[in-house]
Motif scaffolding. Structure first.
Motif, PDB file in Angstrom:
ATOM      1  N   ASN A 509      -3.381  58.257  43.350  1.00  0.00           N
ATOM      2  CA  ASN A 509      -3.221  59.187  44.477  1.00  0.00           C
ATOM      3  C   ASN A 509      -2.394  60.401  44.070  1.00  0.00           C
ATOM      4  O   ASN A 509      -2.716  61.551  44.437  1.00  0.00           O
ATOM      5  N   GLN A 510      -1.316  60.162  43.329  1.00  0.00           N
ATOM      6  CA  GLN A 510      -0.476  61.264  42.883  1.00  0.00           C
ATOM      7  C   GLN A 510      -1.234  62.181  41.929  1.00  0.00           C
ATOM      8  O   GLN A 510      -1.114  63.422  41.981  1.00  0.00           O
ATOM      9  N   MET A 511      -2.044  61.552  41.068  1.00  0.00           N
ATOM     10  CA  MET A 511      -2.831  62.331  40.111  1.00  0.00           C
ATOM     11  C   MET A 511      -3.864  63.181  40.839  1.00  0.00           C
ATOM     12  O   MET A 511      -4.062  64.371  40.517  1.00  0.00           O
ATOM     13  N   ARG A 512      -4.526  62.592  41.843  1.00  0.00           N
ATOM     14  CA  ARG A 512      -5.518  63.361  42.609  1.00  0.00           C
ATOM     15  C   ARG A 512      -4.851  64.544  43.302  1.00  0.00           C
ATOM     16  O   ARG A 512      -5.378  65.675  43.301  1.00  0.00           O
ATOM     17  N   LYS A 513      -3.675  64.313  43.919  1.00  0.00           N
ATOM     18  CA  LYS A 513      -2.965  65.394  44.617  1.00  0.00           C
ATOM     19  C   LYS A 513      -2.649  66.542  43.671  1.00  0.00           C
ATOM     20  O   LYS A 513      -2.857  67.724  43.997  1.00  0.00           O
ATOM     21  N   THR A 534     -15.920  72.619  42.338  1.00  0.00           N
ATOM     22  CA  THR A 534     -16.364  71.676  43.374  1.00  0.00           C
ATOM     23  C   THR A 534     -16.872  70.384  42.750  1.00  0.00           C
ATOM     24  O   THR A 534     -16.548  69.284  43.207  1.00  0.00           O
ATOM     25  N   ILE A 535     -17.688  70.505  41.701  1.00  0.00           N
ATOM     26  CA  ILE A 535     -18.205  69.310  41.014  1.00  0.00           C
ATOM     27  C   ILE A 535     -17.047  68.501  40.431  1.00  0.00           C
ATOM     28  O   ILE A 535     -16.992  67.265  40.541  1.00  0.00           O
ATOM     29  N   TYR A 536     -16.116  69.224  39.849  1.00  0.00           N
ATOM     30  CA  TYR A 536     -14.952  68.581  39.227  1.00  0.00           C
ATOM     31  C   TYR A 536     -14.122  67.816  40.271  1.00  0.00           C
ATOM     32  O   TYR A 536     -13.761  66.659  40.068  1.00  0.00           O
ATOM     33  N   ILE A 537     -13.830  68.477  41.392  1.00  0.00           N
ATOM     34  CA  ILE A 537     -12.980  67.823  42.400  1.00  0.00           C
ATOM     35  C   ILE A 537     -13.722  66.695  43.107  1.00  0.00           C
ATOM     36  O   ILE A 537     -13.114  65.725  43.581  1.00  0.00           O
ATOM     37  N   GLU A 542     -13.960  60.937  44.124  1.00  0.00           N
ATOM     38  CA  GLU A 542     -14.728  59.681  44.052  1.00  0.00           C
ATOM     39  C   GLU A 542     -13.948  58.617  43.278  1.00  0.00           C
ATOM     40  O   GLU A 542     -13.994  57.431  43.620  1.00  0.00           O
ATOM     41  N   CYS A 543     -13.227  59.022  42.246  1.00  0.00           N
ATOM     42  CA  CYS A 543     -12.389  58.058  41.518  1.00  0.00           C
ATOM     43  C   CYS A 543     -11.299  57.505  42.416  1.00  0.00           C
ATOM     44  O   CYS A 543     -10.960  56.319  42.357  1.00  0.00           O
ATOM     45  N   GLU A 544     -10.736  58.398  43.267  1.00  0.00           N
ATOM     46  CA  GLU A 544      -9.685  57.941  44.189  1.00  0.00           C
ATOM     47  C   GLU A 544     -10.262  56.960  45.206  1.00  0.00           C
ATOM     48  O   GLU A 544      -9.622  55.953  45.545  1.00  0.00           O
ATOM     49  N   LYS A 545     -11.474  57.218  45.694  1.00  0.00           N
ATOM     50  CA  LYS A 545     -12.138  56.282  46.615  1.00  0.00           C
ATOM     51  C   LYS A 545     -12.366  54.939  45.936  1.00  0.00           C
ATOM     52  O   LYS A 545     -12.157  53.874  46.530  1.00  0.00           O
ATOM     53  N   LEU A 546     -12.813  55.000  44.690  1.00  0.00           N
ATOM     54  CA  LEU A 546     -13.060  53.771  43.931  1.00  0.00           C
ATOM     55  C   LEU A 546     -11.766  52.959  43.821  1.00  0.00           C
ATOM     56  O   LEU A 546     -11.758  51.735  43.956  1.00  0.00           O
ATOM     57  N   GLY A 547     -10.638  53.654  43.612  1.00  0.00           N
ATOM     58  CA  GLY A 547      -9.350  52.975  43.560  1.00  0.00           C
ATOM     59  C   GLY A 547      -9.017  52.281  44.873  1.00  0.00           C
ATOM     60  O   GLY A 547      -8.434  51.183  44.889  1.00  0.00           O
ATOM     61  N   ASP A 548      -9.385  52.919  45.998  1.00  0.00           N
ATOM     62  CA  ASP A 548      -9.164  52.289  47.314  1.00  0.00           C
ATOM     63  C   ASP A 548      -9.975  51.005  47.448  1.00  0.00           C
ATOM     64  O   ASP A 548      -9.490  50.001  47.990  1.00  0.00           O
ATOM     65  N   TYR A 549     -11.223  51.034  46.975  1.00  0.00           N
ATOM     66  CA  TYR A 549     -12.059  49.822  47.037  1.00  0.00           C
ATOM     67  C   TYR A 549     -11.450  48.703  46.194  1.00  0.00           C
ATOM     68  O   TYR A 549     -11.512  47.527  46.564  1.00  0.00           O
TER      69      TYR A 549
END
Length: 560
Positions: A509-513, A534-537, A542-549
């Motif tokens: 989460n910190q990395m995404r922020k 946009t593609i990059y972000i 999506e990686c952050e969502k995957l971490g939530d799962y």
């Protein structure tokens, strides 16, 4: 008189049905009381052939069903928990453990069990209404039904009065007990009947009933018991049909073990039977001793299985080689890629073992989605169009596999849930349904990442080196989260906690922020254009969502 016989036969069939029901009820109750400890015992106490044999004996004596133990063992081989040689030793022990059933039945023909039946029913009823001890109550009900059926069988046998029925006595007397052809014929009859009714206990009860009335000679009764030993292997072999080669080999080993025993007994049939008879003080040449015949049958059953095990326990490696030669790996049909690895639906027999299979499958599911994420990481650095298309196609195919895997595990758990499960097992099923749903979401996230990378591949520009470095860092952290998730899924819950998972998730989460803030600055400073930003972000999100799962899977594993 004929109507009386019809009524007695109906009572006899009803008694046999009650016997099978009582034994099944008692077996199920014991397995629920033991819970996961039963599979831990079977899995842990098989370090060598002797402990494996003792474990099989102990478990079968406990659950009063060699078929249950054998199907458990076949399932464990299919799940990769036991090797074939370990399974063979457990099966040998199961054959010894099942002899306790014959002794219980012989007791029913020599002791009045009615004094035990009704107190057991009353105590069982009280305990069932006390939910905390309902499995003990089910166990007592099973014992009561089993003993009641033995009392009813004994009563029905006396009512039939076969020893004074001239036609029945003449029918059995017409068989030459000194002829091997007669012995083989009754052996075949015992095998066929056991295969049909799928209960060696029922065939043993019929044999004891006929012998106790004095109309069936002991040699023919023992031939039926030998046939029952072969027929009882049908349960495991039927369960293993359509399963993998390891499961089929374990079931075949059970059949070969019993067939070998029958062959060597046939070679010394009359001396061996006479020896067993002398052990209990019975003389086949002298009449009027029918009350001892149930004990003779139980003694033979015990001597046969113990001697057979003593002969073959030192030849387990040779038996294993024979089984592998009869069922080589080459005969295994090629599996479709999405087919479940450990679950074989036709092996559903014991709920605890079925749940264990589903756990193994869920662990494999977790490993599969991490492998899928590994392909996404490869895709990030793949720029050759042909290789990129091939790798993307593999990820797309794996996403379809994750969907099917979720559905098949859920369907299997739904089948398991139709059984009467312990509260602990019900909770495990609920947890696994949550786990597989989140794992499938991880598969979707991996596919979304691949689709996003496909947009990059089709774009006129590429990521900058800084973007690549940040994406690799984010994906490495996500892969760490998946690794921790699989450690939790594959281990015992008491060995782990959720701290490491939440720590990694917080770092993601910190990395995404930080990366989102950097992305806005880099676009403003024209390090790259808005489209690539946009593609990059999208990849970062999506990686952050995957971490939530991943967090959801771990929480489900801990029942949170």
């Amino acid at each position: 008189m004929q109507e009386d016989y019809y009524w007695i036969i109906l009572k006899l069939l009803g008694s046999l049905g009650l016997l099978i029901f009582g034994m099944r009820m008692m077996s199920d109750a014991l397995q629920k009381m033991a819970g996961s400890q039963l599979r831990h015992i079977l899995g842990a106490m098989t370090t060598n052939r002797f402990t494996g044999m003792l474990t099989g004996t102990f478990v079968t004596c406990a659950v009063q069903s060699s078929s249950a133990t054998t199907v458990m063992t076949v399932s464990f081989v299919s799940a990769g928990l036991l090797t074939l040689s370990q399974a063979i030793s457990v099966i040998m022990g199961a054959n010894i453990g099942t002899t306790l059933t014959a002794w219980i039945m012989s007791l029913g023909y020599n002791v009045d069990l009615t004094n035990v039946v009704f107190p057991a029913f009353f105590a069982g009823m009280v305990l069932i209404y006390k939910k905390k001890h309902r499995y003990i109550g089910d166990f007592l009900f099973g014992i009561a039904f089993m003993f009641l059926s033995l009392v009813m069988l004994s009563t029905a046998g006396k009512e039939m009065d076969l020893e004074h029925n001239a036609s029945v006595v003449q029918f059995f007397a017409s068989f030459d007990t000194n002829s091997y052809w007669t012995i083989l014929a009754f052996l075949a009859i015992g095998t066929v009947i056991t295969c049909i009714v799928q209960s060696s206990a029922a065939v043993m009860a019929i044999t004891i009933l006929l012998c106790s009335t004095g109309v069936l000679p002991i040699y023919l009764g023992i031939a039926l018991v030998m046939g029952e030993n072969i027929g009882t292997t049908a349960t495991a072999n039927l369960a293993a049909l359509g399963a993998g080669i390891p499961a089929r080999r374990a079931a075949l080993a059970h059949l070969l073990f019993n067939v070998f025993g029958v062959i060597w007994v046939l070679c010394v049939f009359y001396p061996f039977v006479d020896l067993v008879c002398s052990l209990v003080g019975y003389d086949p040449a002298v009449g009027g001793q029918a009350t001892r015949l149930p004990v003779v049958l139980a003694t033979f059953h015990t001597c046969f299985n113990i001697t057979n095990t003593a002969i073959l326990i030192g030849l387990i490696p040779q038996l294993e080689r024979v089984v592998c030669w009869l069922l080589p790996e080459g005969e295994q049909p090629k599996r479709e890629e999405f087919r479940l690895q450990y679950i074989q639906s036709n092996l559903i027999q014991t709920p605890e073992i079925s749940v264990y299979q589903a756990q193994k499958e869920t662990v494999f599911f977790g490993q599969r989605v991490q492998q899928m994420f590994g392909k996404v990481k490869q895709l990030l650095d793949e720029h050759d169009d042909k290789a990129f298309t091939h790798l993307f196609s593999e990820i797309e195919n794996q996403e379809d596999i994750t969907d099917k895997t979720e559905m098949e595990i859920a369907r299997f758990l739904d089948q398991v849930s139709m059984n009467h499960l312990s509260d602990e097992t019900k909770e495990k099923v609920r947890m696994m349904l949550r786990e597989i749903s989140e794992l499938e979401s991880i598969g979707d996230a991996c596919y979304n990442l691949a689709r996003t990378l496909n947009r990059r591949q089709e774009a006129p520009k590429d990521f900058t080196e800084t973007q690549y470095q940040r994406l690799r860092a984010m994906m490495a952290m996500t892969d760490d989260a998946l690794t921790q998730m699989n450690l939790v899924l594959g281990g015992r819950r008491e060995e782990y906690d959720t701290k490491d998972t939440f720590r990694i998730e917080n770092e993601i989460n910190q990395m995404r922020k930080k990366f989102k803030e950097d992305n806005i600055r880099d676009i403003n400073e024209r390090e790259y254009d808005y489209t690539m930003g946009t593609i990059y972000i999208d990849m970062i999100n999506e990686c952050e969502k995957l971490g939530d799962y991943v967090v959801n899977v771990v929480q489900a594993r801990f029942g949170k």
